[in-house]
Design an enzyme around this catalytic site. Structure first.
Site, PDB file in Angstrom:
ATOM      1  N   HIS A  98      56.214  37.067  35.250  1.00  0.00           N
ATOM      2  CA  HIS A  98      56.841  38.252  36.329  1.00  0.00           C
ATOM      3  C   HIS A  98      56.235  39.437  36.485  1.00  0.00           C
ATOM      4  CE1 HIS A  98      60.095  41.522  35.765  1.00  0.00           C
ATOM      5  NE2 HIS A  98      60.633  41.285  36.617  1.00  0.00           N
TER       6      HIS A  98
ATOM      7  N   CYS B 162      14.069  40.974  40.911  1.00  0.00           N
ATOM      8  CA  CYS B 162      15.005  40.431  40.453  1.00  0.00           C
ATOM      9  C   CYS B 162      15.292  41.597  39.318  1.00  0.00           C
ATOM     10  CB  CYS B 162      16.268  39.128  39.920  1.00  0.00           C
ATOM     11  SG  CYS B 162      15.015  37.841  39.390  1.00  0.00           S
TER      12      CYS B 162
END
Length: 811
Positions: A441, A770
Site C-alpha cells: 500500500h 567503451c
C-alpha cells in the site's frame, strides 16, 4: 465446474419478487460498471472472456448498486448522509474528516438489510456453495464502487475486504460492512480530489469463492515496471498465506521479474528472483468475529521461494494474456494491476482481481533527479519507490492515532501505512516504512502522490530519530538511500531533438537495477556491461569458492552456505545470480545489442571476495598480472570460468536473450584468443552458434598493432581507452602521483586508436570504444568521430549532453 447461472439462482428462491439485485459474475461485462462497480465488472469480463484461455478465476456474484440504494432508502439514510457530507465541504481538517467518516460508516453499519434483498443474497450464496460442492462456501466479500478503478483514476484500498466469510450470518454482516466502507476516510478524500460527487457514487458488493492460499501463497502482479514505466516486464510479488499481507505491506515478499517479449516466444524468461523475508502469513481460523489470523512462517519456508519457476511462467502467461485482452478491448496499451493466489488444496493458480494500472498511463513528462553532493553519508537503505529525491525533517510515527502530528514537508518514518494514512501522506515530502515491498500500500500510494518512498527499511527506527534532517534518494535504481543532512539536488526535463548521428551510440550499463531506466535513453544498446559489478554487489563470493566449497575453511563455508540462500549449491547461486544480473540488462534493451564483457578482476579484487584468499596469490603489479583472458583457459580458473559460461547460456538459451554479445577482456596474444575460444566452446558457448557474436577488448598495444590478425578470431572490437592509455604511456592508472600523466588524448594513444580503427575496417569488422575518455572529454569524442569509429559507448550521464552538443554543432 459450471459458472453460476442466473436462472438457477432465480429458481432457488423460495419466496419474494424476481431477483433483480444479484448478478452472477459470468453475466457481467465492463459495460456494467454503473450497476456493479469497476472491480466486479472486471472480474465478470475476465470470467466470460478469458476462462476459455485456461485462466482460472474464482466464481461468484455481485450485489448491485441498486441494492445499496435500496438499503439506504429503506433505512431512511439519504438525508442523514447528505447532512454529514455537507459538514465537510470542499476543504476540511483531518479531525473533521475522521469524525464525519466515522459517523457515516456507523449510520450504514446499523442499518438493516430488507428481507427480500437478504433472501436474494443468501439464495445466490447457497447456489455458489452448491456449485463448489460444499454446504457453506468460504468467500471473500469485496466492495466495488462505481468511482474506483476507472481508466484515468485509481487509488489503492479505498474500501474494505472481508476474507474467509462462511455462512448466512457472517455473509450478511460482511455485506453491510462493505457497503459502509464507501465512506472510509480515504474514499472520501479520493472522491473529493477527483471531483466526484459523493451522492452520485454507489457501491456494489462482490462475493467471490476464496482460494485456499492460506495453505500456499498469494500476491500481486503488474504488467509494467511500476517504478520506471518499462513496458516489457512483468513484476510478481508473492508471500505465504492470504494475499492481504502483501497488499498491506506487512511482509517483504519475494519479487520476480519476467521479460514479456521472450516469454511470448516460449522462453522461461525469469530475469530476476529476489527472496523476500515472508516472516508471517495470514491463515483461516474458525472464529466468527475474526475469521483470519496471522502466524509466524517456519524458518525453512522463509528460505524458499513462494513460487516455482514453472508456476512463475504460468502466472506470467496469465498476466500477459490479461494485458493483451484489455489492450485489444480498449484499442490502446493497457498495463494491468493483478491479484493472484495459489490454492494449497488443488495446487492451482488463480487470478482473483485485475484492474488498469493508471499511474504511468497518466504520466507524460519524465523528470530526471540527480544528487548534487558527490560523497553523501549514508544512514540506511531500502527498496526505492518513485525515482525522486526529497529532503526534510524526520517524523517518526509509531501509531496511526498520532498521524495528525505530521506537518507539511515532513519525512514520515513508520512501520507500515494503511489506507487511512492517505490524507496525511499528502503533507509529507517522503515516506519510509520498516516493512513492505514494491507493491504494498505505501509504495502504490506514494507513486500516486508522486512522493519518494523507501520500504522494507528494517533498521528504520534504530537509525532515524524525530527531528533529524535527512535526504531521501530514490533516483539510483531499486535501492534507495537515506543521507545525512539536507543535500542539494537537481532536476532535468529535457526534450532531446531527433539527431542523425554518424555512428552508433551505446550506453555503459553495469548495474542491473538501473537497466530499466537507462534503456529509455535514446541509445542503440549497451556497449559495455561489466559483470564485475554484479559479482561484487549481488554475489560477493569468489567463483572458485562456489565451484569448490570444500577448499575453504569452516568459517567461510558457513558464510557461503548462508549466501547461497534458496539455491541448492553455491555454484547454482553464483550462476543463477549472475545470469539474472546479465538478463536484467539484456532484457531492458532487448532486442538492441548488449555487449557483455567477461570478468576482468585483478587478483587483489578477487582476494577481497568471500573465499578469495584461498584461491588468489598476492601480486606486486595487479594491472599486469593474472587477469582477463589469461584466467579463462588456465587450469587454476577454468572451473570458475565455467560458471560464467553457464550463466551466459542461461541468458541466451533459456531466457531467449540472444541480443547478448560476449566480449573477451585483456587478450594479450592471438594464441590466447584461440585458447579462450576453445575453452568457451568446451563450455557450450561456440562462436557463431545460435548467432553468438564474440568481441574482443582492444586495450593492449599489441591489440591495436595486430588488429587484422585478431580479426580472424573475433566478430568485432571495443577499445578500452583506460588500459590502452596506461599501457601505452607506462602509467599505472591507480597511482595518484602519476595521475597528471594519464591522458587518453596523448598523441601516442590517439595514434594507436587510429591504427586500430583503420585495421578493423580493413578486416571488415566493427570497432567502437567503451572507455571513460569520450565521456570525460568532448574533444576526444570528436576525434573518434573524425576517425570514423563505428560506435561510442558513453556513461549514462554523458548521453544527453553529447546529443545536445552534436545537435548544436549541426544547427
Amino acid at each position: 465446474m459450471e459458472p453460476l447461472e442466473y436462472d438457477a439462482l432465480k429458481a432457488s428462491l423460495q419466496k419474494g419478487p424476481l431477483m433483480n439485485y444479484i448478478r452472477p459474475f459470468a453475466e457481467i461485462r465492463l459495460t456494467d460498471i454503473s450497476t456493479v462497480g469497476g472491480k466486479n465488472a472486471s472480474i465478470g469480463q475476465m470470467i466470460s472472456q478469458l476462462s476459455a484461455q485456461g485462466i482460472r478465476i474464482p466464481d461468484g456474484f455481485a450485489i448491485t448498486t441498486d441494492a445499496y440504494w435500496y438499503v439506504i432508502d429503506r433505512n431512511g439514510l439519504r438525508r442523514p448522509i447528505q447532512r454529514l457530507l455537507a459538514t465537510l465541504g470542499d476543504t476540511y481538517t483531518l479531525e473533521q474528516l475522521q469524525q464525519a467518516g466515522s459517523q457515516l460508516r456507523a449510520l450504514i453499519e446499523q442499518a438493516t438489510i430488507p428481507d427480500d434483498l437478504a433472501r436474494q443474497i443468501l439464495a445466490a450464496y447457497d447456489a455458489l456453495s452448491q456449485q463448489y460442492g460444499v454446504k457453506t462456501c468460504d468467500v471473500a466479500v469485496r466492495s466495488s464502487a462505481t468511482a474506483e478503478d476507472l481508466p484515468t483514476a485509481s487509488f489503492a484500498g479505498q474500501q474494505e475486504t472481508y476474507l474467509n466469510i462462511a455462512g448466512h450470518t457472517q455473509l450478511l454482516q460482511a455485506v453491510i460492512k462493505s457497503m459502509a466502507s464507501l465512506f472510509t476516510d480515504r474514499a472520501i478524500v479520493y472522491r473529493t480530489e477527483q471531483k466526484i460527487a459523493h451522492d452520485k457514487v454507489a457501491l456494489s458488493v462482490g462475493v467471490q469463492k476464496m482460494v485456499r492460499s492460506d495453505k500456499a501463497s498469494a500476491g500481486v502482479a503488474f504488467s509494467i515496471d511500476t517504478e520506471t514505466g518499462y513496458k516489457d516486464a512483468i513484476i510478481i510479488n508473492g508471500s505465504y498465506g492470504l494475499g492481504e499481507l502483501v497488499v498491506k505491506g506487512s511482509v517483504v515478499p519475494d519479487e520476480y521479474i519476467i521479460h514479456k517479449p521472450t516469454l511470448s516466444q516460449g522462453y522461461a524468461s525469469i530475469i530476476r528472483k529476489r527472496l523476500g523475508e515472508k516472516t508471517v502469513r495470514m491463515i483461516y481460523v474458525n472464529h466468527a468475529d475474526e475469521p483470519t489470523a496471522i502466524e509466524p512462517v517456519p524458518r525453512e519456508l522463509q528460505q524458499q521461494f513462494s513460487l516455482t519457476d514453472a508456476e512463475l511462467v504460468e502466472l506470467a502467461t496469465y498476466v500477459l494474456a490479461i494485458e493483451a485482452y484489455y489492450s485489444t478491448l480498449k484499442n490502446c496499451w493497457s498495463p494491468m494491476d493483478i491479484e493472484w493466489a495459489k490454492d494449497g488444496v488443488d495446487g492451482l493458480l488463480y487470478i482473483v482481481q485485475a484492474r488498469p494500472e493508471t499511474i504511468h498511463l497518466k504520466r507524460t513528462v519524465h523528470t530526471l533527479y540527480r544528487l548534487a553532493s558527490p560523497h553523501p553519508t549514508i544512514i540506511t537503505t531500502g527498496q526505492s519507490i518513485g525515482q525522486r529525491i526529497a529532503a526534510g525533517r524526520v517524523k517518526v510515527i509509531h501509531d496511526v492515532k498520532n498521524i495528525d502530528e505530521v506537518v507539511e514537508g515532513d519525512i514520515i518514518v513508520t512501520q507500515m501505512t494503511n489506507p487511512d494514512w492517505v490524507p496525511v501522506m499528502k503533507r509529507a515530502a517522503a515516506l519510509i516504512t520498516a516493512q513492505g515491498g514494491r507493491t504494498c500500500h505505501a509504495a502504490i500510494v506514494s507513486r500516486e502522490l508522486e512522493i519518494p518512498a523507501l520500504v522494507g527499511v528494517h533498521n528504520a527506527f534504530d537509525s532515524l530519530r524525530d527531528g533529524m534532517q535527512v535526504t531521501i534518494d530514490c533516483s539510483k535504481g531499486t535501492t534507495g538511500y537515506v543521507y545525512e543532512g539536507i543535500l542539494p539536488f537537481e532536476t532535468d526535463q529535457l526534450e532531446i531533438p531527433d539527431i542523425q548521428l554518424p555512428l552508433t551510440l551505446y550506453v555503459n550499463c553495469a548495474d542491473p537495477d538501473r537497466a530499466f531506466t537507462l534503456c529509455q535513453l535514446p541509445v542503440d544498446g549497451v556497449g559495455l556491461a561489466r559483470i564485475e559489478f554484479i559479482i561484487t554487489n549481488n554475489i560477493g563470493v569468489h567463483p572458485m569458492a562456489c565451484a569448490h566449497p570444500e577448499r575453504v575453511d569452516a568459517a567461510t563455508a558457513t558464510l557461503l552456505s548462508a549466501k547461497k540462500g534458496p539455491y541448492p549449491t553455491p555454484a547454482d547461486f553464483y550462476t543463477q545470480t549472475l545470469a539474472q544480473g546479465i538478463g536484467m540488462i539484456a532484457a531492458a534493451f532487448y532486442p538492441r545489442p548488449v555487449i557483455v564483457r567477461l570478468s576482468d578482476f585483478k587478483t587483489n579484487e578477487y582476494r577481497n571476495l568471500l573465499g578469495g584468499t584461498f584461491f588468489e596469490a598476492v601480486e606486486e603489479n595487479t594491472m599486469l598480472g593474472f587477469r582477463g583472458a589469461a584466467r579463462f583457459y588456465d587450469a587454476a580458473f577454468t572451473d570458475a570460468f565455467a560458471l560464467e559460461c553457464s550463466a551466459l547460456q542461461i541468458v541466451r538459451n533459456h531466457m531467449g536473450l540472444t541480443n547478448v554479445v560476449v566480449m573477451i577482456p585483456f587478450v594479450r596474444t592471438t594464441k590466447e584468443a584461440e585458447l579462450v575460444l576453445q575453452e568457451m566452446a568446451r563450455q557450450g558457448l561456440t562462436r557463431g552458434q545460435n548467432d553468438l557474436a564474440v568481441f574482443m577488448m582492444c586495450e593492449i598495444p599489441s591489440n591495436a598493432l595486430l588488429i587484422e590478425q585478431f580479426a580472424h578470431y573475433f566478430d568485432g572490437f571495443s577499445i578500452g581507452s583506460n588500459d590502452l592509455t596506461q599501457l601505452t604511456l607506462g602509467v599505472d592508472r591507480d597511482a595518484p602521483q602519476l595521475s597528471r600523466l594519464f591522458d587518453e588524448r596523448d598523441p601516442a594513444v590517439k595514434l594507436l586508436i587510429s591504427r586500430a580503427i583503420a585495421g578493423a575496417h580493413k578486416a571488415g569488422k566493427p570497432i567502437g570504444i567503451c572507455g571513460q575518455g569520450p565521456s570525460d572529454y568532448p574533444e576526444f569524442a570528436d576525434f573518434l568521430i573524425d576517425a570514423k569509429i563505428d560506435s561510442l559507448s558513453l556513461n549514462d550521464d554523458s548521453i544527453v549532453p553529447f546529443l545536445m552538443r552534436v545537435h548544436q554543432r549541426k544547427v
